[in-house]
Structures are given as C-alpha cells and as structure tokens.
Design an enzyme around this catalytic site. Structure first.
Site, PDB file in Angstrom:
ATOM      1  N   CYS A 231       0.885  -1.169   0.000  1.00 19.13           N
ATOM      2  CA  CYS A 231       0.000   0.000   0.000  1.00 19.13           C
ATOM      3  C   CYS A 231       0.919   1.214   0.000  1.00 19.13           C
ATOM      4  CB  CYS A 231      -0.908  -0.014   1.227  1.00 19.13           C
ATOM      5  SG  CYS A 231      -2.113  -1.334   1.195  1.00 19.13           S
ATOM      6  N   ALA A 232       1.403   1.559  -1.167  1.00 19.01           N
ATOM      7  CA  ALA A 232       2.594   2.416  -1.245  1.00 19.01           C
ATOM      8  C   ALA A 232       2.336   3.917  -1.149  1.00 19.01           C
ATOM      9  CB  ALA A 232       3.335   2.114  -2.534  1.00 19.01           C
ATOM     10  N   ALA A 233       1.198   4.382  -1.632  1.00 15.86           N
ATOM     11  CA  ALA A 233       1.005   5.830  -1.744  1.00 15.86           C
ATOM     12  C   ALA A 233       0.992   6.507  -0.375  1.00 15.86           C
ATOM     13  CB  ALA A 233      -0.326   6.112  -2.450  1.00 15.86           C
ATOM     14  N   PRO A 234       1.588   7.671  -0.169  1.00 17.11           N
ATOM     15  CA  PRO A 234       2.258   8.493  -1.181  1.00 17.11           C
ATOM     16  C   PRO A 234       3.695   8.068  -1.496  1.00 17.11           C
ATOM     17  CG  PRO A 234       2.231   9.650   0.917  1.00 17.11           C
ATOM     18  CD  PRO A 234       1.472   8.383   1.124  1.00 17.11           C
ATOM     19  N   GLY A 235       4.302   7.162  -0.766  1.00 19.45           N
ATOM     20  CA  GLY A 235       5.571   6.613  -1.242  1.00 19.45           C
ATOM     21  C   GLY A 235       6.797   6.863  -0.370  1.00 19.45           C
ATOM     22  N   LYS A 237       7.795   5.270   2.300  1.00 20.37           N
ATOM     23  CA  LYS A 237       8.484   4.019   2.647  1.00 20.37           C
ATOM     24  C   LYS A 237       9.061   3.368   1.397  1.00 20.37           C
ATOM     25  CE  LYS A 237       5.709   3.606   6.758  1.00 20.37           C
ATOM     26  NZ  LYS A 237       4.700   4.636   6.434  1.00 20.37           N
ATOM     27  N   ASP A 283       1.798  -1.452   4.715  1.00 22.04           N
ATOM     28  CA  ASP A 283       1.476  -0.295   5.565  1.00 22.04           C
ATOM     29  C   ASP A 283       0.063   0.142   5.162  1.00 22.04           C
ATOM     30  OD1 ASP A 283       2.036   1.884   7.317  1.00 22.04           O
ATOM     31  OD2 ASP A 283       2.607   3.141   5.624  1.00 22.04           O
ATOM     32  N   CYS A 338      -0.154   3.504  11.671  1.00 27.54           N
ATOM     33  CA  CYS A 338       0.037   4.661  12.553  1.00 27.54           C
ATOM     34  C   CYS A 338      -1.203   4.763  13.442  1.00 27.54           C
ATOM     35  CB  CYS A 338       0.328   5.942  11.782  1.00 27.54           C
ATOM     36  SG  CYS A 338      -0.860   6.351  10.525  1.00 27.54           S
TER      37      CYS A 338
END
Ligand SMILES: C[S@@+](CC[C@H](N)C(=O)[O-])C[C@H]1O[C@@H](n2cnc3c(N)ncnc32)[C@H](O)[C@@H]1O
Length: 470
Positions: A231-235, A237, A283, A338
C-alpha cells in the site's frame, strides 16, 4: 477560493470519518498541497473556537455558507495570514470582519486570556505540548549522511553527533543530532522548517517521522531483492526501501493511485511476475489515531461509529496481511500502522498468525523502549512520551524454515483467556473475493464509510473462545 472550497471539503470528509486528514489532503490531488495541509490542520486545531465565533455571530444564517467553509475562511481572516482569495467571497468576509473580531475579543476577555492559542481546549494544548522533534531522513539514493551533515553545518546548524538516549532528541535552536537507532535519520528541534531548504527541494532529505522509518529499516531487504510495497502511496516508505537496497533490485509499489495503480488484494501472488518476491512491506490504510496532529476526541455519540469503523479497518488489514503472506517465496513481511488501537495492531497480527502457522514473529530492536502489547512483545509500539514519535506499530513476520503454506504449529501461542474485543478473522468460509468486495477494501481511503462495510465484509470467529492477544 479553490483552496478554501477544497479545505472545507476535506474537513467534511474527515468529520464523516472517511479517512485520515493527511490521506484526504494527499488524495485530493490539489495542486498546492502544502498550504492546503497547513490550512486544514490549523482550522481543525482551532475548530471549537471557530465554531463558537461563527455561531455567536450568526455568520451561517447571513451568508448561507456551510460550517466548514465558514471555519476555513474565518480562520484565515482572524487567526491565519489573511484571506488568500479575492472577489465576492473576500468582499463578503470583510463585511463581517468587525463583528467576527469583536466576538473573538469577547471570548478572550471572558476567559481572561490574551492570545488566540490560549483559547484552545485543554486536549489540543496537550497535543501541542507534545511537540515532536523534526526528523529528517537522508535520502541515501542521492547523497550520503556525511555530505548532508556537512551541508547543514555550513548552513548554520550545529551538529552534536549521535544521540545515545531519548533526552538527546529534545533540541533547541539550531542544534541537531543523528538518531540513536536509525543512522540515516537526523533530528532537529520541533518545527524546524525545511520546506524551502535546498536539500529538501533537491530530494536529498525527506521529512519523515522516526516511527514511520522503522518498517523499511526493520525489513532490511538486501540490494537486488524483489520487494512489494503493498500500500505504497504516497511513497515515503517506497523511497526508503529503494535507499536501503542501494537502488538495486525490483520494487513493486502497489497502490490505488500511483505506480502499479492496482488493488493489492487483486494481485495474484502466484503470477510468474511475482515468483521472486521475498519481501513485502505492508502499511495499509488505518485509523491514523497515532498521528499527534490528527487526534480527535470522538464524542460518546460517535463511539459506536468509531467502533464499527475500527472493525472494518481491522478486517481490511487482516485480509491484506493474509494476502501478503501468500507470495510463494516470501521470507519476511513487515506490517505497520500509525494507529494506537490494538484492534488494528496486535489483534490483526494475532489473528493472522493463527491463520498462517508457518510464520512467526521476529523479535525487533531489543533496546526499543515500547513493545507490542502482551503477548506480542516481539512487535514495537511508538508514542510521543516513550519514543518521541507519533503513535505507531510495527510487526515483522518471518517464514519458518521449511514451512509450506499453512502447515505448521502456531509460532505465537495465543491464549483464549486473554480475549478482549473480537478480532477480525477470515477463517469462516467466505466466498472468493469478488470485485465488489475488493473495492470495499479501499473503504476508508476511498471515501466509502468503512463502518458500513463492517458486518458484511468481516467474518468474526463464532461462538466459544475468541482467539486474541492483547
Ligand atoms: C497508510 S497509507 C500508506 C503510506 C505509505 N506506505 C508511505 O509511507 O508513504 C495507505 C495507502 O494504501 C492505499 N490503499 C488502500 N487500499 C488499498 C488496496 N486495496 N491496494 C493498494 N493500496 C491501497 C491508500 O490509498 C493509502 O494511500
């Protein structure tokens, strides 16, 4: 005016719990994110004060505005840096300015305070008092820590070397240190602003909270590996992973919005293109309840909604986690949120370990002061008091040697006596994921009230013991 309309729209969505404020701002695709984020955050901070001014001055009745639009405009008119719009809106707000100012002045007299900040409710003041350090991750794809430190020293900052204890992270003026856990992380006094700094604009430094640097750091994929950032956005990590892998290897970012532009739950782990995937960073969307600036005190009337939303989120997170473990050559998966809620953290991990007994938890950073709740103490938690970061949770799952899928004994023994609220489970028979279900997985970030999906999409363990671990 576009700024105010967009900011009001985001506050409306946040009120309906359709996503965390930060995610809503990023997802808005507004061309100038920074002033939008600042306006939304500040307006939310002063929300109760602004509401009182607006109600006392009968502004809504006289202007036919919606509450959140009135709030962002009144914020900039009275408290912020002045209205940034022209035309009819500005004329109208200026017409009401004197009256609005006098309501604000009366509130200060009544509360015997002189500054606007003094009007903030105690809960907001407490959050402000938790002022966290400014963490700066050196982007080692573009530069080195030494070069960044040298540049910053030449720029007037004073370097104190590597921190050795938590207190060293409380800094003033132009002092900065290297973090004691993450050597690529530099720590500055709270609110140090780098947005106009050369290193930031050139992408040599990334402004990222320490806790949010933990997942990629702990996953620690070797250069050359094939990784999925699920779940990459906004990127943030994704870029950290690239740095750790020295920009060598294959990094597939799967997200609703960018890069692969794909729903992670629709990715086929058995597809030949993923045959070499050994590491997954997961994430997923979460309640964001650990973000100090985004904390909100839900009224008791909202408690039911909050509970339902958490259940829906936990259900989605567990589905993602189970899915992430399906890549045939997977070695390790790092899971993070988070959120401060055990339901989204230990609850999800415990349920996943029960469903995937071939995996076990890796004991993380023994010197880290805040652990996962019993019995999942191998995991890490973070919070402002103990780690000087936002609230966060990280678990690292590792395939046990020789484990096939779902063949081994559970690595973590979970006691039914410790059961608290039900945790989500996908163990009951459920139909194969349909398109409709998969879309629902994006719930809280895609502005569909996640709570509405809870009953239909989640499968709780039925009867008897509720396996859980908190
Ligand atoms: C917590 S954020 C990830 C932040 C990111 N890891 C970073 O550090 O910048 C979760 C993201 O997952 C995305 N998302 C939600 N459901 C998804 C799905 N089914 N597949 C892929 N991405 C999804 C959301 O849109 C959101 O951008």
């Amino acid at each position: 005016m576009a700024l105010y309309v967009k900011a009001a729209e985001i506050l409306d969505k946040a009120e309906k719990k359709q996503g965390a404020l930060k995610t809503l701002v990023y997802d808005s695709k507004f061309e100038n994110i920074k002033p939008l984020f600042a306006l939304v955050l500040e307006t939310q901070k002063f929300s109760s004060v602004l509401e009182e001014i607006i109600v006392s001055s009968k502004l809504l009745k006289q202007t036919k505005m919606r509450m959140n639009l009135a709030k962002v405009l009144v914020f900039d008119l009275l408290i912020g840096q002045g209205l940034k719009c022209g035309g009819a809106w500005k004329t109208m707000m200026i017409k009401h300015r004197a009256r609005l100012q006098s309501v604000l002045a009366r509130m200060k007299v009544k509360q015997k305070v002189s500054k606007n900040e003094d009007l903030l409710p105690a809960s907001v003041k407490q959050v402000l008092a938790e002022n966290l350090p400014r963490y700066v991750r050196v982007n080692t794809v573009k530069t080195t820590v030494e070069d960044a430190v040298d540049y910053l020293k030449r720029d007037g900052f004073s370097y104190l070397g590597q921190a050795s204890r938590l207190e060293d992270l409380t800094l003033k003026e132009k002092y900065f240190v290297m973090d004691m856990h993450l050597p690529e992380l530099l720590v500055f006094p709270p609110n140090t602003d780098f947005h106009d700094h050369f290193l930031y604009k050139a992408g040599h430094i990334i402004l990222q909270d320490k806790a949010s640097c933990l997942p990629a750091y702990l996953l620690n994929p070797p250069a050359g590996a094939h990784i999925i950032d699920a779940c990459a956005a906004p990127g943030n990590k994704t870029s950290h992973l690239a740095a750790i892998m020295k920009n060598k290897g294959k990094l597939s970012g799967v997200t609703c919005h960018q890069l692969a532009n794909q729903d992670f739950l629709k990715v086929d782990p058995d597809s030949p293109q993923f045959k070499d995937v050994e590491y997954v960073l997961l994430d997923p969307s979460c309640s964001g309840s650990g973000m100090v600036c985004l904390r909100d005190d839900a009224s008791s009337a909202d408690q039911e909604k909050v509970k339902a939303r958490l259940a829906a989120l936990a259900c989605f997170q567990l589905r993602c986690l189970n899915h992430g473990l399906k890549f045939p050559r997977l070695k390790r998966l790092v899971y993070s949120t988070c959120s401060i809620h055990s339901q989204e953290n230990e609850g999800v991990v415990a349920a996943c370990l029960q469903e995937n007994p071939g995996f076990r938890l890796v004991n993380l950073l023994s010197q880290w002061p805040e652990r996962g709740l019993e019995p999942l103490t191998q995991c890490l938690r973070a919070n402002p008091a103990k780690t000087r970061t936002h609230g966060f949770f990280v678990a690292l799952l590792e395939k046990q040697n020789g484990a096939g899928r779902k063949k081994q004994e559970p690595a973590v023994q979970i006691s039914a006596q410790e059961a608290t609220p039900p945790i989500p489970s996908t163990r009951r028979k459920r139909p194969a994921a349909s398109d409709e279900e998969s879309d629902a997985s994006e719930t809280e970030d895609k502005q569909t009230p996640a709570a509405d999906q809870a009953d239909e999409k989640c499968f709780y363990p039925v009867g008897g013991s509720k396996p859980t671990a908190y």
